[in-house]
Design a protein around this motif. Structure first.
Motif, short mmCIF file in Angstrom:
data_model
loop_
_atom_site.label_atom_id
_atom_site.label_comp_id
_atom_site.label_asym_id
_atom_site.label_seq_id
_atom_site.Cartn_x
_atom_site.Cartn_y
_atom_site.Cartn_z
N THR A 1 0.83 -1.20 0.00
CA THR A 1 0.00 0.00 0.00
C THR A 1 0.87 1.25 0.00
OG1 THR A 1 -1.75 -1.17 1.17
CG2 THR A 1 -1.80 1.24 1.28
N GLU A 2 1.92 1.24 0.79
CA GLU A 2 2.82 2.39 0.85
C GLU A 2 3.56 2.58 -0.48
OE1 GLU A 2 3.67 2.08 5.66
OE2 GLU A 2 4.96 0.99 4.24
N LEU A 3 4.01 1.48 -1.08
CA LEU A 3 4.67 1.58 -2.39
C LEU A 3 3.71 2.06 -3.47
CD1 LEU A 3 7.01 -1.53 -2.45
CD2 LEU A 3 7.68 0.87 -2.48
N HIS A 4 2.45 1.61 -3.38
CA HIS A 4 1.45 2.06 -4.34
C HIS A 4 1.27 3.58 -4.23
CE1 HIS A 4 -2.11 2.26 -6.81
NE2 HIS A 4 -2.73 2.89 -5.82
N ALA A 5 1.18 4.09 -3.02
CA ALA A 5 1.03 5.53 -2.81
C ALA A 5 2.24 6.27 -3.38
CB ALA A 5 0.86 5.84 -1.32
N TRP A 6 3.42 5.76 -3.13
CA TRP A 6 4.65 6.37 -3.63
C TRP A 6 4.67 6.40 -5.15
CZ3 TRP A 6 8.37 9.55 -3.17
CH2 TRP A 6 9.55 9.42 -3.90
N ARG A 7 4.38 5.26 -5.77
CA ARG A 7 4.43 5.18 -7.23
C ARG A 7 3.34 6.04 -7.88
NH1 ARG A 7 5.46 -1.19 -6.83
NH2 ARG A 7 7.72 -1.09 -6.61
N THR A 8 2.19 6.10 -7.26
CA THR A 8 1.12 6.94 -7.78
C THR A 8 1.50 8.41 -7.71
OG1 THR A 8 -0.51 5.28 -7.14
CG2 THR A 8 -1.35 7.50 -7.56
N PHE A 9 2.11 8.80 -6.60
CA PHE A 9 2.61 10.17 -6.45
C PHE A 9 3.61 10.48 -7.56
CE2 PHE A 9 6.13 12.75 -4.73
CZ PHE A 9 5.47 13.95 -4.52
N LEU A 10 4.56 9.59 -7.81
CA LEU A 10 5.57 9.81 -8.85
C LEU A 10 4.94 9.91 -10.24
CD1 LEU A 10 8.50 7.48 -7.72
CD2 LEU A 10 8.35 9.98 -7.52
N ARG A 11 3.99 9.01 -10.54
CA ARG A 11 3.32 9.03 -11.85
C ARG A 11 2.54 10.33 -12.04
NH1 ARG A 11 2.35 3.69 -10.78
NH2 ARG A 11 0.18 4.06 -10.23
N ALA A 12 1.82 10.75 -11.00
CA ALA A 12 1.04 11.98 -11.10
C ALA A 12 1.96 13.18 -11.34
CB ALA A 12 0.21 12.18 -9.83
N HIS A 13 3.03 13.26 -10.58
CA HIS A 13 3.98 14.36 -10.76
C HIS A 13 4.57 14.34 -12.17
CE1 HIS A 13 8.01 16.19 -10.61
NE2 HIS A 13 7.39 17.10 -9.89
N ALA A 14 4.99 13.19 -12.63
CA ALA A 14 5.60 13.08 -13.95
C ALA A 14 4.60 13.46 -15.05
CB ALA A 14 6.12 11.66 -14.18
#
Length: 143
Positions: free
Chosen positions: A6-19
């Motif tokens: 769940t934490e990794l999903h939040a991190w990756r989603t944050f990175l994808r949104a920013h990118a």
């Protein structure tokens, strides 16, 4: 300690949104204003600085680029007449970047494109409450 799924999903989603958002904003600025997002950021930082000038090291910290990266970017902006470099009196190694009148004009025009993109690709997709909460969360990450 390793992050949970769940934490990794939040991190990756944050990175994808920013990118995604930064790619779109960059593409719009380049297409409409022939200015990179990094170049726009440099102009904004200088416009907001006292006397429209910052030491190169301060500018690098403000735009989150390496010193060599900001030097190359300022080189391009200087060639385009948007930024000037000056030696700091009494400091043999000190150099400041200064926003020129042309750079300020470019920034004013580019701001219309950039802020319209921020509204469309970021603000319009979230409620006022979500924006406030996201600002709070990102503030915690930035501190």
């Amino acid at each position: 300690m390793r992050p949970t799924r769940t934490e990794l999903h939040a991190w990756r989603t944050f990175l994808r949104a920013h990118a995604r958002v930064t790619r779109v904003l960059e593409a719009e600025l380049v297409a409409e204003q022939q200015l990179s997002l990094g170049g726009y950021d440099v102009l904004v930082q200088l416009a907001e600085a006292p006397d429209h000038r910052l030491r190169m090291a301060e500018l690098a910290d403000a735009v989150l680029l390496s010193r060599s990266g900001v030097t190359r970017l300022v080189d391009r902006l200087e060639r385009a007449g948007m930024v000037a470099r000056e030696r700091v009196p009494g400091d043999g190694r000190g150099v400041v970047a200064t926003l020129t009148a042309h750079g300020l004009d470019v920034l004013r025009t580019a701001s219309r494109t950039h802020l319209a993109g921020v509204s469309e690709h970021f603000v319009a997709r979230l409620s006022a409450e979500q924006l406030a909460y996201l600002g709070e969360l990102c503030g915690k990450l930035a501190d």
